[in-house]
Motif scaffolding. Structure first.
Motif, PDB file in Angstrom:
ATOM      1  N   ILE A  67       0.849  -1.185   0.000  1.00  9.02           N
ATOM      2  CA  ILE A  67       0.000   0.000   0.000  1.00  9.02           C
ATOM      3  C   ILE A  67       0.894   1.248   0.000  1.00  9.02           C
ATOM      4  CG2 ILE A  67      -1.878   1.213   1.149  1.00  9.02           C
ATOM      5  CD1 ILE A  67      -2.525  -1.664   0.198  1.00  9.02           C
ATOM      6  N   ALA A  68       0.641   2.148  -0.929  1.00  6.31           N
ATOM      7  CA  ALA A  68       1.433   3.376  -0.994  1.00  6.31           C
ATOM      8  C   ALA A  68       1.286   4.170   0.303  1.00  6.31           C
ATOM      9  CB  ALA A  68       0.988   4.218  -2.178  1.00  6.31           C
ATOM     10  N   PRO A  69       2.368   4.747   0.807  1.00  4.99           N
ATOM     11  CA  PRO A  69       2.312   5.482   2.080  1.00  4.99           C
ATOM     12  C   PRO A  69       1.282   6.601   2.086  1.00  4.99           C
ATOM     13  CG  PRO A  69       4.582   5.124   1.412  1.00  4.99           C
ATOM     14  CD  PRO A  69       3.730   4.714   0.260  1.00  4.99           C
TER      15      PRO A  69
ATOM     16  N   ASP B 150      -3.053   5.866   2.899  1.00  6.44           N
ATOM     17  CA  ASP B 150      -3.672   5.914   4.217  1.00  6.44           C
ATOM     18  C   ASP B 150      -4.893   4.987   4.285  1.00  6.44           C
ATOM     19  OD1 ASP B 150      -3.807   6.722   6.849  1.00  6.44           O
ATOM     20  OD2 ASP B 150      -5.116   8.436   6.434  1.00  6.44           O
ATOM     21  N   LEU B 151      -4.675   3.713   3.947  1.00  8.64           N
ATOM     22  CA  LEU B 151      -5.756   2.725   3.925  1.00  8.64           C
ATOM     23  C   LEU B 151      -5.884   2.052   5.280  1.00  8.64           C
ATOM     24  CD1 LEU B 151      -7.819   1.192   2.095  1.00  8.64           C
ATOM     25  CD2 LEU B 151      -6.015  -0.514   1.737  1.00  8.64           C
ATOM     26  N   THR B 152      -7.087   2.050   5.834  1.00 10.12           N
ATOM     27  CA  THR B 152      -7.353   1.366   7.102  1.00 10.12           C
ATOM     28  C   THR B 152      -8.066   0.050   6.834  1.00 10.12           C
ATOM     29  OG1 THR B 152      -9.516   2.395   7.431  1.00 10.12           O
ATOM     30  CG2 THR B 152      -7.589   3.579   8.289  1.00 10.12           C
ATOM     31  N   LEU B 153      -8.102  -0.813   7.857  1.00  5.03           N
ATOM     32  CA  LEU B 153      -8.825  -2.077   7.727  1.00  5.03           C
ATOM     33  C   LEU B 153     -10.302  -1.813   7.463  1.00  5.03           C
ATOM     34  CD1 LEU B 153      -8.779  -5.176   7.925  1.00  5.03           C
ATOM     35  CD2 LEU B 153      -9.166  -4.936  10.395  1.00  5.03           C
ATOM     36  N   GLY B 154     -10.866  -0.824   8.126  1.00  2.00           N
ATOM     37  CA  GLY B 154     -12.270  -0.489   7.910  1.00  2.00           C
ATOM     38  C   GLY B 154     -12.531  -0.015   6.495  1.00  2.00           C
TER      39      GLY B 154
ATOM     40  N   SER C 126      -0.107  -1.254   5.562  1.00  2.00           N
ATOM     41  CA  SER C 126       0.972  -1.022   4.597  1.00  2.00           C
ATOM     42  C   SER C 126       1.128  -2.219   3.664  1.00  2.00           C
ATOM     43  CB  SER C 126       2.297  -0.742   5.310  1.00  2.00           C
ATOM     44  OG  SER C 126       2.658  -1.827   6.149  1.00  2.00           O
ATOM     45  N   THR C 127       0.640  -3.388   4.091  1.00  3.66           N
ATOM     46  CA  THR C 127       0.663  -4.587   3.250  1.00  3.66           C
ATOM     47  C   THR C 127      -0.645  -5.358   3.422  1.00  3.66           C
ATOM     48  OG1 THR C 127       1.844  -5.744   5.021  1.00  3.66           O
ATOM     49  CG2 THR C 127       3.165  -4.946   3.159  1.00  3.66           C
ATOM     50  N   VAL C 128      -1.148  -5.888   2.318  1.00  5.59           N
ATOM     51  CA  VAL C 128      -2.371  -6.694   2.318  1.00  5.59           C
ATOM     52  C   VAL C 128      -2.119  -7.925   1.466  1.00  5.59           C
ATOM     53  CG1 VAL C 128      -4.808  -6.805   1.620  1.00  5.59           C
ATOM     54  CG2 VAL C 128      -3.883  -4.681   2.595  1.00  5.59           C
TER      55      VAL C 128
END
Length: 302
Positions: A177-179, A182-186, A211-213
Motif C-alpha cells: 500500500i502506498a504510504p 492511508d488505507l485502514t482495515l475499515g 501497509s501490506t495486504v
C-alpha cells in the motif's frame, strides 16, 4: 465482456485484468471444434501439473469428440447449472470447482441413497453436457495473481506461496500500500462490500492502518499464520477457520473474510474470457449467475 479482451468496469468485474499470457496472447488460429479441443486449450492455459495432487482437473464427464455447440462458465457444477447450460444450448459446463474429488459410487437422479455428485454426473450425461473444471490450477495461474488485487484497487508485488517452477505464480498475492494512500482495515472492508455487494466478516481493529495486504481466494488454510509470520498487516480471503482467525487477529493481523464463493465467483469470467481468446465465439459463451447460493436473513427484534 468487451471485444478487446478487457473486462467491463462495473461492480461485478471492476479491476479484472486482461488475461492474455503465453500461448493465449493472440486469438487462436481456429476455434476449438470439439469438447476435447476446448479442454486441451484450457489445459494449456491452466496446466494440470500446477494443480494439487489431490485435485481433479480437466474433463470429468462427457465425450471429448462431441462437437462443441456452446460453453457455460460457472463457479460450481450444480444440478441447476447443468440444466441451465443445456437450456441455453451449451454442451460444455466449465467450472472452477470440480463435480467431485472422489468419484461417486452411484450415478442416478437425486434421491434416497444418491449423492449430489452422482446426480450431477448423471444429469450431465443424460443432457449431453460435458463437465470440466480448473480448480487449483486456476488458483495459482497468472490471471489469479491480478484478480482480487485488481478488483480491490491493490497492486500485487509478491506471492505468499509461490510455485517451485515460477515464483510469479502461486497462492496468495502480497500487495504493498502506498504510504500516501492511508488505507485502514475499515476502509478496505468497505471497499470489499462495495465491490462484491456482500458484507464481509472482519477481524481486527477497524482503524488499523495498512501497509501490506495479502489476497487469497477460497479457503485460506495456513495463510493467516503465514501472514503473521511475514509481518503482513491484513488478509482478504474467502474463508478462514475460526481459531486460525482468532489466533491471527490477536497477533495483530486484520482479516476480511468475503465468503468462499464470493471470492471465487469472478473465476467464471476468467474461464469465459479464456475460452473467447481460444477462438470460441463470444455469443456461444455464457457466464451463469450463482450469486444466490445463500442469503443473510434479516435480523428481526422479537
Amino acid at each position: 465482456m468487451a471485444n478487446d479482451g478487457e473486462y467491463e468496469t462495473n461492480e461485478e468485474t471492476a479491476g479484472l485484468r486482461t488475461i492474455a499470457k503465453g500461448p493465449l496472447a493472440h486469438k487462436a488460429a481456429h476455434a476449438p471444434a470439439t469438447v476435447g479441443e476446448l479442454v486441451a486449450g484450457l489445459n494449456r492455459a491452466f496446466p494440470p501439473a500446477d494443480a494439487k495432487r489431490w485435485d481433479r482437473t480437466g474433463l470429468l464427464v462427457g465425450d471429448p469428440s462431441a462437437q462443441l455447440k456452446g460453453v457455460a462458465c460457472a463457479l460450481d457444477p450444480t444440478l441447476s447449472a447443468v440444466r441451465e447450460a443445456a437450456q441455453l444450448g451449451a454442451n460444455a459446463l466449465i467450472t472452477h470447482h470440480p463435480a467431485f474429488l472422489e468419484p461417486p459410487t452411484r450415478l442416478s437422479p437425486l434421491g434416497p441413497g444418491a449423492s449430489t455428485s452422482g446426480a450431477v454426473a448423471f444429469e450431465a450425461a443424460r443432457l449431453g453436457v460435458a463437465l470440466a473444471n480448473w480448480h487449483t490450477a486456476l488458483d495459482v495461474s497468472a490471471p489469479a495473481q491480478t484478480m482480487l488485487p485488481g478488483m480491490l484497487r491493490l497492486k500485487a508485488t509478491d506471492v505468499l506461496e509461490p510455485l517451485a517452477r515460477d515464483n510469479s505464480l502461486g497462492y496468495g498475492q502480497i500487495c504493498a500500500i502506498a504510504p500516501d494512500e492511508d488505507l485502514t482495515l475499515g476502509a478496505l472492508a468497505a471497499r470489499c462490500t462495495s465491490v462484491f455487494g456482500r458484507a464481509p466478516r472482519v477481524w481486527g481493529e477497524m482503524d488499523k492502518r495498512l501497509s501490506t495486504v495479502c489476497t487469497w481466494t477460497g479457503a485460506a488454510g495456513n495463510a493467516a499464520a503465514e501472514c503473521v509470520a511475514r509481518g503482513i498487516d491484513a488478509l482478504v480471503c474467502g474463508e478462514v477457520k475460526y481459531h486460525a482467525a482468532l489466533d491471527a487477529s490477536q497477533a495483530g493481523l486484520g482479516i476480511v473474510e468475503l465468503g468462499h464463493d464470493v471470492s471465487e465467483l469472478p473465476f467464471a469470467r476468467i474461464l469465459a474470457e479464456t475460452c473467447a481468446r481460444m477462438g470460441v465465439a463470444r455469443e456461444k459463451i455464457v457466464v451463469l449467475d450463482q450469486n444466490d447460493a445463500w442469503q443473510h436473513p434479516e435480523t428481526r427484534r422479537v
